[in-house]
Scaffold this motif. Structure first.
Motif, mmCIF file in Angstrom:
data_model
loop_
_atom_site.group_PDB
_atom_site.id
_atom_site.type_symbol
_atom_site.label_atom_id
_atom_site.label_comp_id
_atom_site.label_asym_id
_atom_site.label_seq_id
_atom_site.Cartn_x
_atom_site.Cartn_y
_atom_site.Cartn_z
ATOM 1 N N ILE A 161 0.936 4.412 -2.659
ATOM 2 C CA ILE A 161 0.480 5.759 -2.317
ATOM 3 C C ILE A 161 1.622 6.764 -2.345
ATOM 4 C CG2 ILE A 161 -0.370 7.103 -0.369
ATOM 5 C CD1 ILE A 161 -2.254 4.820 0.182
ATOM 6 N N LEU A 162 2.791 6.325 -1.886
ATOM 7 C CA LEU A 162 3.884 7.300 -1.763
ATOM 8 C C LEU A 162 4.356 7.795 -3.128
ATOM 9 C CD1 LEU A 162 5.910 5.760 1.176
ATOM 10 C CD2 LEU A 162 4.405 7.729 1.207
ATOM 11 N N LEU B 180 0.830 -1.208 0.000
ATOM 12 C CA LEU B 180 0.000 0.000 0.000
ATOM 13 C C LEU B 180 0.861 1.252 0.000
ATOM 14 C CD1 LEU B 180 -2.980 -0.456 2.405
ATOM 15 C CD2 LEU B 180 -3.011 0.529 0.148
ATOM 16 N N ALA B 181 1.903 1.220 0.825
ATOM 17 C CA ALA B 181 2.778 2.389 0.912
ATOM 18 C C ALA B 181 3.406 2.681 -0.440
ATOM 19 C CB ALA B 181 3.851 2.148 1.969
#
Lengths: 693, 315
Positions: free
Chosen positions: B314-315, B310-311
Motif C-alpha cells: 500500500i505504501l 500489506l504495508a
C-alpha cells in the motif's frame, strides 16, 4: 398504499395500543393481547408504508404537517427513502416482538399484576410508535420530541420488572447516559435552528450551507457523541449491557435490534443530509473518526461479549460489536463520498454494506434475543452456566437460536456474511485507492473486522453449546419445555428473514436503492451491487475498469444443499438402523453434568490471550482443616473488567464525588450565601456573553 | 452473467478432484514423516482404507447428544467440500459462475469449524469442550492473518476472486516476485500448520488431552459420521494447500480445454501440492508441539509478516 393515510393509520394503531392499557382495569391478559395486537397492526401498516415508498417512484419525499402544538415551530412528518428504510427495519422486528410478546410476558411473570401489564403495554406502544415516527420526522422539533419519547418509554420498559433492584440501577444509568447524549444533540440542533430561524430540515439544510468548517465539524462531533451514546459505541456503551438485559426479552430485541439503529439513522440524516457541505467531500476528520470508533467498538464489543455468562448481557455486548461494523461502513462511505479520483461507486458500496448490516443485525439480533427469552421464560435463569441440554427439550428454540448464531458469526450462507462481505469489499477497494498510512488504517480495520468475525464465532459456539447442548446443569434446565407456538412463530419470522437475506440478498438491494441514491446523490445500490442481475452480488468496478469480485449466495447455497444431500447418503453408511446409544467417554467414570465444559472454561484461553484488555482478576480462597494439606472448601471468584468503565467512568465518578465533597463545604444552608452565589453566577454570565450586545 | 474462463463443469471436476485427492495428501505426509523418522510407515493409501472401513461400520452415539449431532458431520463435510469448489486447480481465470471468492472460501471453512466445535460440545464430555475451546481460541487468531495475506495479493489486483488472482500471477515464477510476495508467503508458511492442524500448533496423531485440538472434537463421532469428519479434514488440508498455491504459485499453462492442457494443469497442481505437503511433513518431524499459550506468539510471526507485506503493497 397511500403514504399519508398509512401514517395516519399507523398513528391510530399505536395510539389505540397505548390506550388499550386501560383495559387492564378489567383484565390484564386482555390488555396484553389487545395492546400487542395493536402493535402488530401498526407494524404491518408501517411495513406497507415503507415498502410503498421504497419500491415506488424514486426521489419522492412526502411531507405531512402535524397539529401545531407549539407557536414557534411547525411540526411535520416527511418520508423519504432513508426514513422508509429505517421504518422497514423497525416494523420487521416489531412484528416479531408483537407476536412473541403476550405469551412471553404471561409465561415469564404469570403473577404480574394488571398495573404492570398496563404499564408494559402502554410503554411498548409508545416506544415502537416513537421510533417509527422518529424516522419520519420532518423537523428538528418533531425529531427531538420522538427521540425523548423513545428514551422515556424504553426506560419504563427497562425498569418494568420491578422485582429486581439491579434493574432500577440499570435504568438510572441508562437514563443519565441517554440524557447526556440528548443534551449534546439539543445543542447541535439548536445551533442550526437558531441560524435557520426555523425547525424543518429543509431550512436547517440551507442554514448548514453557510457554516464555516470549524463550526460544521464541531456540530458533527457533538452529534456523533450524542447519537453514539444511544448507539452504544465504545466508550459510551456502558449503559447498554446493563439496560438491555433488564427489559423483557421482546423489548430487548427491539432495543438492541432497532433502537440502536435509530441512532444510526440520526447520524446518517445529520451528517449526510443536513450538515454536509453543498459541494465537495465531507471533512476528512469525520469519516476517519467514525471508522476508527467503529473498528474499536467492533473488536472490544465482541471481546467483552466473550467473557459474559449472562446470555442476554452477552447478546447486548454483541450489539456494541455490530454497531461497530455498521459504523465501519458508514465511516468508509463518509471518507469516500464525493472524493475526487476515488469514485463515488465505492461510497455506495460502503453505505449499502452499512445499511444492509443494519437490517441484518436487526433480524438476527432480534431472533437471538427472542430465543434467549424463550429459554429464560422456561427456566427463569439467565446464567448460561446453569443451563445446558436444552436442545433436546426445546428443539425449535435451539434450532432457531443456532440459525441466529450462524448469521451473527458472519458465516455463509446466512445474512451476516453478506453484509460483512460487502464491508470487506468496500474496505479493500478503499485501501487500493488510498496510498500511505490512510490505506494502512483501512486495511488494519479490515483485519480487525476479520478478527471480530472469528471471535463472534467463538462466542456463539460457546453461547449455543453451553446453553443448549450437553447435559442440563440444574433442575431449571432439566424441566424446561418448549416455548408456546406464538413465541416460536415470532422467532421463525426473523429466522426466515435471516435465511432470505442470506440466500437471495440481491432482491433486498432494490430496497436500498432509494436510501443510497437519496443520501449520496449517486447511483443506487442495485445499480452498483447487483449490476449483474439479482442473483449475483458484486462490489462494483475497480479503478482499472476490470470486473471486481462477485459472489452468488444463491449458488453457494444450492451447492451446499446438493453436497449435504450427497454427504447424507454417505453418512447413512451401509448399515441400516438407528445408532447405538452409549454414555459419553469420560475415562471410565460415569459422566455427570459437572463434566461438561463450562462457559468460563471455554472462554478461558482467550482470556489469557487478551489479558491486556481484560485485566482478569481471580481470587481463590481455600478453607483448610488445620493443616494446609486438607482442603475443605475452595472458593473461586473471577471477573474481567470493562476497560472503559474502570479507566474512564470510575475516574469521572471519583471526580464528581470529590467535587461535590468540596461544594458541600460551601453549602452552609443559609439563604444569603446562596443568593450571593446566584448573583455571582449572573455577573460572570453577563461579563461573558453580554459583551456583544 | 459474466463470461468467465472456467465453466461450471470444470469447477465441479476440480472440486471432485480435490476431494478424491485429499486423503492421498495425508497419506503422503504420513509416509514422508515415517521415512524421516526411519520407519517404514503405512502405505500412502492408508487414509482411503481407514475411510472405507469407517463408512462400513455402525454408529455409536452419546446418549446425551441432541438430534443435531447426527447432522454435524454431514454439514461439516458439505461446507468443506463446497470450499473446494472455489479453488482454481487446473486453470487460472475467473469462473463463469460467481464462485471463487477468497472471502467466501474462508467463510465456508469457518462455517465447517464452527459446526465442528458445536458438535463437540453436544456430547457433553470434557474432551470435546476442551478441543472446541482451543480450536475456537486459535481460529480467530489465524483467520485475520490469513485474510491479510489474501488482501496483500488482492490489493494489487483489485479483486478477491481466486481465479483472477491466480491469473494475475500468470506463469511467472519466483523471479517476478515482489518483496510483499515473499513476506506474504512467509506468513502463509507460518499459518499452514495451524490451518491444517499440524505440529507445532496441533498434533493430528494423538488423542492426549494435553496436545489435542482438532482430534478432541472428533472423539464422540463414530462410524460413517467419523468418516465424514475425517474426509472433511483431509479436504480442508488440500483446500488450504490449494489456496496457497493459487495465491503464490503460477497455475499450469493450460490455455485450451483439451485433454493435454487439463493433464498438464493437474500435473502442475500435484507438483505444487507435493512441495507444500513435504514442507508440512518436514516441519512436523523436526519440531515439537508448542504449548497452547505459546501458539499466539508463533502466529504473531505470521501476523507481522502479513502486516509488513500489506504495508509494502500500500505504501
Amino acid at each position: 398504499m397511500n403514504v399519508d393515510s398509512g401514517l395516519n393509520l399507523m398513528a391510530a394503531c399505536y395510539g389505540a395500543g397505548a390506550l388499550s392499557a386501560l383495559l387492564a382495569r378489567w383484565s390484564g391478559r386482555l390488555a396484553l393481547s389487545v395492546g400487542h395486537l395493536a402493535t402488530l397492526a401498526g407494524a404491518v401498516v408501517g411495513l406497507g408504508v415503507s415498502l410503498s415508498v421504497l419500491l415506488g417512484a424514486p426521489g419522492r419525499t412526502l411531507t405531512q404537517p402535524l397539529p401545531a402544538l407549539f407557536p414557534f415551530a411547525r411540526l411535520s412528518l416527511s418520508v423519504d427513502g432513508l426514513s422508509a428504510y429505517f421504518l422497514l427495519v423497525i416494523s420487521l422486528v416489531a412484528v416479531a416482538a408483537a407476536v412473541y410478546g403476550p405469551a412471553y410476558l404471561r409465561t415469564y411473570s404469570p403473577d404480574a399484576g394488571p398495573a404492570r401489564q398496563a404499564t408494559q403495554v402502554l410503554a411498548l406502544n409508545v416506544f415502537v410508535g416513537c421510533m417509527a415516527f422518529l424516522c419520519c420526522a420532518g423537523d428538528a422539533m418533531t425529531f427531538l420530541l420522538f427521540w425523548e419519547g423513545m428514551t422515556l418509554a424504553s426506560y419504563v420498559l427497562v425498569v418494568s420488572d420491578d422485582r429486581d433492584g439491579e434493574n432500577a440501577r440499570a435504568g438510572l444509568l441508562y437514563m443519565v447516559m441517554a440524557h447526556g447524549g440528548t443534551a449534546l444533540l439539543l445543542v447541535a440542533f439548536l445551533v442550526l435552528t437558531e441560524r435557520a430561524g426555523a425547525f424543518d430540515f429543509a431550512a436547517l439544510r440551507a442554514a448548514a450551507g453557510d457554516l464555516d468548517g470549524t463550526t460544521r465539524t464541531t456540530l458533527f462531533f457533538l452529534a456523533l457523541v450524542g447519537f453514539g451514546t444511544k448507539a452504544g459505541v465504545v466508550p459510551l456503551h456502558v449503559w447498554l449491557p446493563r439496560a438491555h438485559p433488564a427489559a423483557p426479552s421482546h423489548v430487548s430485541a427491539l432495543m438492541s435490534g432497532v433502537m440502536l439503529k435509530v441512532a444510526i439513522y440520526g447520524l446518517l440524516r445529520f451528517a449526510f443530509d443536513i450538515l454536509a457541505p453543498v459541494a465537495g467531500p465531507l471533512p476528512s476528520s469525520w469519516g476517519w473518526t467514525v471508522l476508527v470508533v467503529g473498528t474499536t467498538s467492533a473488536v472490544l464489543g465482541v471481546l467483552y461479549a466473550l467473557q459474559q455468562h449472562d446470555i442476554k448481557r452477552l447478546l447486548a455486548f454483541h450489539s456494541v460489536e455490530n454497531i461497530g461494523i455498521i459504523l465501519i461502513g458508514v465511516g468508509l462511505a463518509m471518507i469516500l463520498w464525493r472524493r475526487e479520483g476515488v469514485g463515488g461507486v465505492l461510497a455506495t458500496v460502503a453505505l449499502t454494506a452499512a445499511l444492509l448490516h443494519t437490517l441484518n443485525h436487526a433480524a438476527f439480533k432480534g431472533l437471538l434475543f427472542l430465543g434467549a427469552g424463550s429459554v429464560i421464560s422456561r427456566t427463569h435463569v439467565r446464567n448460561m452456566e446453569e443451563l445446558g441440554g436444552l436442545a433436546r427439550r426445546m428443539p425449535w428454540t435451539a434450532g432457531l437460536f443456532l440459525l441466529g448464531a450462524i448469521a451473527i458469526s458472519a458465516l455463509p450462507p446466512l445474512n451476516g456474511f453478506v453484509s460483512e462481505w460487502l464491508t470487506f469489499q468496500a474496505l479493500l477497494g478503499g485501501a487500493g485507492r488510498f496510498h500511505g498510512p490512510a490505506g494502512l488504517v483501512i486495511v488494519f480495520s479490515a483485519a480487525m473486522l476479520a478478527l471480530t468475525g472469528g471471535l463472534a464465532a467463538a462466542c456463539f459456539a460457546k453461547a449455543f453449546g453451553v446453553t443448549f447442548l450437553g447435559r442440563p446443569r440444574t433442575a431449571h434446565a432439566e424441566h424446561a419445555t418448549e416455548a408456546p407456538p406464538s413465541m416460536i412463530v415470532g422467532m421463525a419470522w426473523l429466522g426466515a428473514l435471516c435465511v432470505a437475506l442470506g440466500v437471495a440478498p440481491g432482491y433486498a438491494m432494490r430496497l436500498l436503492d432509494a436510501p443510497t441514491a437519496g443520501l449520496l446523490h449517486g447511483p443506487g445500490a442495485s445499480a452498483v451491487v447487483t449490476a449483474r442481475g439479482p442473483m449475483v452480488l458484486s462490489a462494483g468496478l475497480t479503478a482499472s475498469g476490470t470486473a471486481a469480485t462477485a459472489i452468488s449466495m444463491t449458488m453457494v447455497t444450492a451447492l451446499l444443499i446438493a453436497l449435504t444431500a450427497i454427504a447424507w447418503v454417505l453418512r447413512r453408511g451401509s448399515r441400516r438402523g438407528p445408532p447405538r446409544a452409549a454414555p459419553t467417554w469420560a475415562c471410565g467414570m460415569s459422566p455427570t453434568s459437572r463434566f461438561d465444559y463450562t462457559a468460563t472454561a471455554f472462554a478461558k484461553p482467550l482470556r489469557f490471550v487478551f489479558a491486556t484488555l481484560y485485566r482478569p482478576r481471580r481470587e481463590v480462597i481455600r478453607e483448610t482443616a488445620g493443616t494446609p494439606y486438607v482442603v475443605r472448601r475452595i472458593h473461586y471468584a473471577g471477573e474481567v473488567v470493562d476497560l472503559a468503565e474502570t479507566q474512564i467512568y470510575h475516574r469521572v465518578q471519583r471526580g464528581i464525588s470529590s467535587l461535590s465533597q468540596s461544594i458541600r463545604a460551601r453549602s452552609t444552608g443559609r439563604i444569603h450565601g446562596y443568593i450571593g452565589f446566584v448573583l455571582a453566577a449572573l455577573f460572570v454570565a453577563l461579563l461573558l456573553f453580554g459583551v456583544d450586545q | 452473467m459474466m463470461t468467465g474462463e472456467r465453466s461450471l463443469g470444470l469447477l465441479l471436476f476440480e472440486m471432485t478432484f480435490l476431494v478424491l485427492l485429499g486423503p492421498l495428501v495425508t497419506g503422503i505426509i504420513q509416509k514422508i514423516k515415517a521415512r524421516i523418522q526411519c520407519r517404514q510407515g503405512a502405505g500412502v493409501l492408508q487414509p482411503y482404507r481407514d475411510l472405507a472401513k469407517l463408512f462400513r461400520k455402525g454408529t455409536v452415539q452419546a446418549d446425551t447428544a441432541s438430534g443435531l449431532f447426527r447432522l454435524i458431520p454431514v454439514l461439516v463435510l458439505a461446507a468443506t467440500v463446497a470450499a473446494g469448489a472455489l479453488i482454481p486447480v487446473v486453470r487460472a481465470g475467473p469462473p463463469s459462475f460467481p464462485l471463487g471468492d477468497a472471502l467466501l472460501l474462508l467463510g465456508l471453512l469457518a462455517l465447517a469449524r464452527f459446526l465442528t466445535a458445536v458438535g463437540a460440545l453436544d456430547a457433553g464430555g470434557a474432551f470435546g469442550g476442551m478441543g472446541a475451546s482451543r480450536e475456537m481460541t486459535l481460529a480467530p487468531l489465524v483467520e485475520p492473518v490469513l485474510m491479510m495475506v489474501v488482501f496483500s495479493t488482492a490489493v494489487a489486483a483489485g479483486t478477491t476472486e481466486l481465479g483472477a488472482l491466480a491469473a494475475q500471477r500468470g506463469t511467472s515464477w519466483v523471479l517476478a516476485w515482489h518483496a510483499a510476495d515473499f513476506l506474504g508467503f512467509a506468513a502463509m508458511l507460518v499459518l499452514l500448520p495451524a490451518e491444517t492442524g499440524r505440529i507445532p500448533v496441533d498434533n493430528p496423531d494423538t488423542h492426549l488431552e494435553l496436545t489435542m485440538l482438532h482430534e478432541g472434537m472428533l472423539l464422540e463421532h463414530s462410524g460413517p459420521g467419523l468418516g465424514c469428519m475425517l474426509l472433511a479434514s483431509h479436504t480442508r488440508q488440500i483446500v488450504t494447500l490449494g489456496l496457497v498455491s493459487a495465491l503464490f504459485f503460477p497455475i499450469g499453462p493450460a490455455n485450451g480445454a483439451d485433454a493435454a492442457g487439463l493433464l498438464l494443469g493437474v500435473g502442475a497442481f500435484a507438483a505444487k501440492i507435493l512441495v507444500l505437503a513435504s514442507y508440512l511433513a518436514l516441519v512436523e518431524s523436526s519440531y515439537a508441539k508448542l504449548r497452547l499459550f505459546r501458539v499466539p506468539q508463533f502466529l504473531g510471526i505470521g501476523f507481522v509478516c502479513a502486516l509488513t507485506a500489506l504495508a509494502l503493497r500500500i505504501l
